[in-house]
Write an enzyme that holds these catalytic residues in place. Sequence first.
Site, PDB file in Angstrom:
ATOM      1  CE  LYS A  37      -4.469  -1.534   2.270  1.00 40.17           C
ATOM      2  NZ  LYS A  37      -5.248  -1.545   3.149  1.00 40.17           N
TER       3      LYS A  37
ATOM      4  NE  ARG B 214     -21.408  -6.705   1.850  1.00 30.66           N
ATOM      5  CZ  ARG B 214     -20.409  -7.006   1.510  1.00 30.66           C
ATOM      6  NH1 ARG B 214     -19.127  -6.732   1.971  1.00 30.66           N
ATOM      7  NH2 ARG B 214     -20.199  -7.662   0.365  1.00 30.66           N
TER       8      ARG B 214
ATOM      9  CD  GLU C 117     -19.395  -6.640   6.391  1.00 29.47           C
ATOM     10  OE1 GLU C 117     -19.018  -5.468   5.890  1.00 29.47           O
ATOM     11  OE2 GLU C 117     -19.547  -7.508   5.927  1.00 29.47           O
TER      12      GLU C 117
END
Length: 638
Positions: free
Chosen positions: A282, A397, A369
Site C-alpha cells: 500500500k 449485509r 459483517e
Amino acid sequence: MEFPLLNTINDPADLRRLPRTELRRVADELRAFVVESVSKTGGHFGSNLGTVELTVALHYVYNTPHDRLVWDVGHQTYPHKILTGRRDRMGTLRQLGGISGFPRRDESEYDTFGTGHSSTSISAAHGMAMAARLKGEDRRAVAIIGDGSMTAGMAFEALNNAGVSHGGLMGDLLVILNDNDMSISPPVGALNKYLARLMSGSFYSAAREGAKSVLKNTPFYEFARRFEEHTKGMVVPGTIFEEFGFNYVGPIDGHDLDALVPMLENLREKRGPQFLHIITRKGAGYKLAEADPVKYHAASGKFDPAVGFVKPATPPKLSFTQVFGDWLCDMAEQDQRLVGITPAMREGSGMVEFHKRFPERYYDVGIAEQHSVTFAAGLACEGLKPVVAIYSTFLQRAYDQLIHDVAIQNLPVVFALDRAGLVGADGATHAGNYDIAFTRCIPNMAVLTPSDEDECRQALYTAFQHSGPATVRYPRGAGAGVVPRKLMSALPWGRGEIRRRSSVGVGTGKRIALLAFGTVLHPALVAGERLDATVVNMRFVKPLDEALVAEIARTHDAIVTIEDGCVMGGAGSAVSESLHAAGIDIPVLQLGLPDEFVEHGDPAKLMAACGLDAAGLEASITHRFVDRAASPLRAAND
C-alpha cells in the site's frame, strides 16, 4: 508536473500499442499522476498507489473492455480510470457532478461491475465467465481482490462455486489476490518467480496433464496427486485454493512488470479457473504512505505531496465517531461485560483507543459483517453485553443475522450505526439511507436517533442499559457542536421532547408541528422559527412516542416528519401508521431522502438538493400548507 507518455494514452488500446520496454515509464508517470490528482481532490490514496503496475499489466495483456476486469471494493481503481479515458476528469473525482471514486457501469464501459462493498468480485466475475461460455464468446474475466476482502465468507462461497463444472462447463476466470499485508520475504525472489512462471506456463500444464493420463487408474495416481499438492504447498501457500479447483500460481512481486506481464500472458491462454497471488505494498512509490499505510489509506481533502498529510491548524470539531469511541471506553470501565466488535473498521468506527485500553474485549472479525452479528449474539447468550460498531451501509449485509440470530432471541446487542444518512464523497454505495426502514420493522428492535453529540452519548448509554437489541444511528463527521457531558444518564425510554412551541395566534405556521428524527432537528429548528412552528425532537423511531404524536395531532392542523433516511418505510411512515391506528385524521407531510440513489458530492449540497436544509424544509412546508389553496391552513385562514 509533465506526463508526456501518459498523455498519449487515451484508452487501453493506446497502451497496448507501446513496446513492453515503455511500461515501466508508464507506471512511473501514472503513479505520479495519482499523487498529484488525489492531492487536489482527496480520496483513497494508498490502495491506488499499490495497484499501479497491476493495472498497467492487466490492460496491456487483456483485451479490455472485451475481457472483463472486476475490481473488488473499487477503491483502488484510480489508475484504471486514468488509463480508460477519464484522465482529464480526475479533477472532478468524488465531487457533485463528477466521476465516482468507485467503478460504475454507467460511467464507463471499462467499469464492468459497480462496486463499493467488498468481496463481490469473484462472484461477479464468475458470472461473467460463465455467461461467456454459455453464449459461446471467447472472453476472459478477471477478479482483483485484496487480502482483506478474502476474509469475507462470500469470497469463499464464490471460490467454492467457480472451481467446479456446471453441466460440463467451467468459466475462464482468473482470480488475482492482491496481498498487501505480507512482506516479500527472501523465498519470494528469483527462485519463486521462476517456479511461479513455470507453473503458469504450457510446459508445466502439459507435463502435469500427461502424467495424470499415464498414471490414471494405477496405484500410483493418488500418490502422485498428493505428492504434487504437498510439494507445491511447501513452496507456495496455495493448497487451499487448489482444493477449491483453481490452478494456483505465485506469490510474485506485484510491482515487477517484468514478472507480471509474462505471467498474465501465460494465464490468459489457460482455460478454466486460475488463481494468481501477488504481493504489493500500500502506498508503493510514495515513502510517507509506505511508512504509514493506515494514515495514508485515504485523503480527506487537499494536501501538499511534498509534505504529506498534516494536522489542521484549527482542531476539527468533535465527530460523532469520536463521541462513540469515548463512550465505548467510558462504558467499558463501568461494565466489565461490555465487548466491542467491528468488521474490519477499527479506525473508521473510532475504536483505536478501546483496542489499546481493552484488548481482551476487542474483536475485529475482518470483513465479515454476518459473522460479527451472530458472534455478538453468541456473546450475549452467555451474559456479555456486545456493542457492534458498524457502518449503516454494512449492516445491510447482515440483515438475516440481525433478524434471525439477534431479534428473534431478543438478545441485548447494541448496534452503533456510523455513517447514517448521506456520506458525501463516497456516494450511494456507502450512504446509510435505509437503516431506519429496515430496522424499525423488526420485532424487539429499538431504534434511537440522537440529534447532537451529547444526546448521542446518552442514547448509547440508554441502548446499552436496554434488555433487548437496539440501534443508535449517527452521521459521518461533526454535529451541532454540543459538548457531551461526562455523566451518562438514560433518556426516558421511547419519549420525545418538544424543543419549540408555536405562538398561539401568531404567524402562518402557528398550527404546524415539525417532528424531527436525528440531526435534522437543527435545520428543523431554524425552519420552525421562520414558520413559527412547533418543533419536536422525537429521539426514538421505535418505540415511537405515540402519546406525544397523538397530543401534537390534537393541537395542530398539520404534521411534518423530517428524517435523513429514506421516506419509504422510514420514521415518517411510523408516525403515519401510529395516527392511522389511533383513528386520527390529520395531514402529514413526510420529508426525507427520495426514492433514488443519491450521488456523491459535498454533504451540505446534497442535503440541500434533497430539501433537507433549513431553506428546503421551509420551502416544502410552505408549498404544501401555505401556498396551496386547497390546504387546510389556507382554507382555515381564508
